[in-house]
Enzyme design. Structure first.
Site, PDB file in Angstrom:
ATOM      1  N   ASP A 165      51.357  57.354  55.470  1.00  0.00           N
ATOM      2  CA  ASP A 165      51.436  58.280  56.637  1.00  0.00           C
ATOM      3  C   ASP A 165      52.081  59.505  56.409  1.00  0.00           C
ATOM      4  O   ASP A 165      53.588  59.470  56.403  1.00  0.00           O
ATOM      5  CB  ASP A 165      51.928  57.504  58.067  1.00  0.00           C
ATOM      6  CG  ASP A 165      51.624  58.195  59.118  1.00  0.00           C
ATOM      7  OD1 ASP A 165      51.258  59.299  59.287  1.00  0.00           O
ATOM      8  OD2 ASP A 165      51.584  57.597  60.432  1.00  0.00           O
ATOM      9  N   SER A 186      50.613  56.480  67.462  1.00  0.00           N
ATOM     10  CA  SER A 186      51.159  57.886  67.418  1.00  0.00           C
ATOM     11  C   SER A 186      51.669  58.243  68.582  1.00  0.00           C
ATOM     12  O   SER A 186      53.060  57.783  68.888  1.00  0.00           O
ATOM     13  CB  SER A 186      50.119  58.930  66.958  1.00  0.00           C
ATOM     14  OG  SER A 186      50.810  59.960  66.209  1.00  0.00           O
ATOM     15  N   HIS A 245      47.854  57.041  58.300  1.00  0.00           N
ATOM     16  CA  HIS A 245      48.240  57.060  59.926  1.00  0.00           C
ATOM     17  C   HIS A 245      47.151  56.219  60.605  1.00  0.00           C
ATOM     18  O   HIS A 245      47.533  55.869  61.709  1.00  0.00           O
ATOM     19  CB  HIS A 245      48.216  58.534  60.235  1.00  0.00           C
ATOM     20  CG  HIS A 245      48.689  58.900  61.630  1.00  0.00           C
ATOM     21  ND1 HIS A 245      50.039  58.560  61.821  1.00  0.00           N
ATOM     22  CD2 HIS A 245      48.121  59.486  62.611  1.00  0.00           C
ATOM     23  CE1 HIS A 245      50.048  59.060  63.224  1.00  0.00           C
ATOM     24  NE2 HIS A 245      48.914  59.343  63.896  1.00  0.00           N
TER      25      HIS A 245
END
Length: 444
Positions: A377, A262, A408
């Site tokens: 995601d 991320s 995610h």
């Protein structure tokens, strides 16, 4: 001679299959014993139940104490309704069998620890939703060493998962996403960084994970929040972790990689610009678009999950939209209050990120990239993946892979992804571990 060789090979194969069968039989027997042990407690046969205990366990937990523990469980959770599935884990010379128990008011796992002699050496009751080590992990293939990352006021503790053996091995540093994370990047019952570390270490790749500075030094970072940027939050410790790996005797200094999840993936080019000791980069759901845009998109998505957006929800979206406008405004200065900006984060943080495009910055790094993305995601989407592809897709040293069913956390699911998935126990998909391991092995 030819027949002798064929016979010898046949005998070896037969012995191997016999060994595998025997191992599976022992596993089956212990699962059967564990289920029988739970059944004995449910039937009130505590004198029989303790007969399976080893010497230490028999002294520590005689039948009357075992009965008291069971009665306490029943008073809290109700009577046992059903004995469910079982699973096993190996821990050095012990084997642990988990027996799922459905009580009237919830589920618990009976964690029964067996010795090599099939005696019970431990008993625990843990929530069924607790973290479970994935099946692709081989605990016997690696060891874990406690290390420190950084120096001075900002030193943080970490764990090095090190494959067993004497040869030098490649290594990976794991870099967290947004927020104050522990070394496992724990979210609910899930520990994606532990999955990655143990999965890769099972395949001969060392992995260093560490506590994020904003978690381990929460008070100090809170006091400095007005002056905090991603450099202090993430980049400095990632570089320090790389340096820590170079001092480990069994780590190949020519094969050190950084994996960012991320925000960690977004910052890979900045980390790369700050260290010349990195061989290549792995992005897991690394964002490309400006962080303020992601915040607005995520809130809008979550409010629309039920098919409608109420007036109150739209009002909240409008507030965040105005905060995003302030971040993008040329008039933004460090004097603007954090309360007027997305996430309550200081203006200095946003100003530091202004104009930063990781996909373009990555072009300046002559290092290999592996870019992975879950198609379900909602936090970092396929829009970001496509931006990576547009910027780097033509390069021979860049590999891009998207996974249709993953979210995610790179855990599998169906339909629209929702926050509830993060509190549902799961593990990083095996294929992700395999793809990362294969890519690292190819970087020689």
């Amino acid at each position: 001679m030819q027949r002798a060789r064929i016979f010898a090979v046949s005998m070896i194969v037969a012995l191997l299959w016999e060994s595998v069968f025997a191992s599976e039989q022992v596993k089956f027997d212990r699962e059967k014993l564990a289920r029988g042990f739970v059944n004995q407690m449910e039937q009130g046969e505590f004198e029989k139940a303790v007969q399976r205990f080893d010497t230490v366990m028999a002294k520590a937990l005689p039948s009357d104490k075992l009965q008291a523990i069971w009665n306490g469980l029943v008073s809290q959770y109700g009577s046992l309704q059903r004995i469910g599935d079982t699973r096993t884990e190996d821990l050095k010379k012990y084997q642990i069998v988990f027996v799922t128990c459905q009580f009237e008011r919830g589920k618990l796992d009976a964690k029964v620890v067996f010795t090599e002699q099939n005696e019970i050496a431990g008993l625990f009751f843990v929530p069924t939703g607790a973290y479970r080590s994935p099946g692709y992990v081989n605990q016997k293939a690696f060891e874990e060493v406690e290390v420190t990352v950084g120096s001075g006021l900002w030193v943080v503790p970490g764990t090095l998962s090190l494959p067993k053996g004497g040869k030098e091995v490649p290594a990976v540093v794991l870099v967290h996403g947004s927020g104050p994370h522990d070394r496992d990047e724990t979210i609910g019952p899930n520990k994606p960084f532990r999955d990655l570390a143990h999965g890769l270490a099972s395949r001969g790749i060392a992995v260093l994970r560490y506590e994020k500075r904003t978690k381990h030094h929460r008070l100090k970072t809170a006091l400095l929040s007005g002056g905090l940027t991603v450099k202090e939050e993430t980049v400095d410790d990632a570089v320090a972790a790389v340096n820590a790996l170079t001092k480990q005797p069994r780590i190949d200094p020519e094969r050190i990689f950084v994996l960012g999840h991320s925000l960690g993936g977004n910052l890979l080019p900045r980390i790369g610009a700050a260290s010349d000791k990195i061989t290549g980069f792995i992005s897991l759901a690394g964002s490309v678009r400006p962080l303020e845009d992601l915040v607005l998109d995520q809130v809008s998505y979550l409010f629309s999950l039920d098919g409608t957006v109420s007036a109150e929800e739209q009002q909240k979206i409008d507030v965040i939209a105005k905060q995003v406008e302030k971040v993008k405004s040329p008039a933004l200065s460090e004097e603007v209050a954090a309360s007027e900006l997305p996430l309550g984060v200081s203006a200095r943080y946003w100003l530091d990120l202004r104009g930063y495009d990781p996909s373009k910055s990555a072009k300046t790094l002559e290092k290999a990239f592996l870019i992975l993305q879950g198609e379900r995601d909602y936090q970092v989407t396929m829009v970001d993946f496509d931006l990576w592809k547009q910027a780097l897709g033509s390069r021979d040293d860049v590999t891009l892979i998207a996974y249709p069913r993953l979210n995610h956390l790179f855990m599998a699911g169906e339909g629209k992804s929702a926050p509830s998935e993060y509190i549902t126990p799961g593990n990083v998909e095996k294929r992700v571990i395999t793809d990362i391991a294969k890519w690292i092995e190819a970087q020689k």
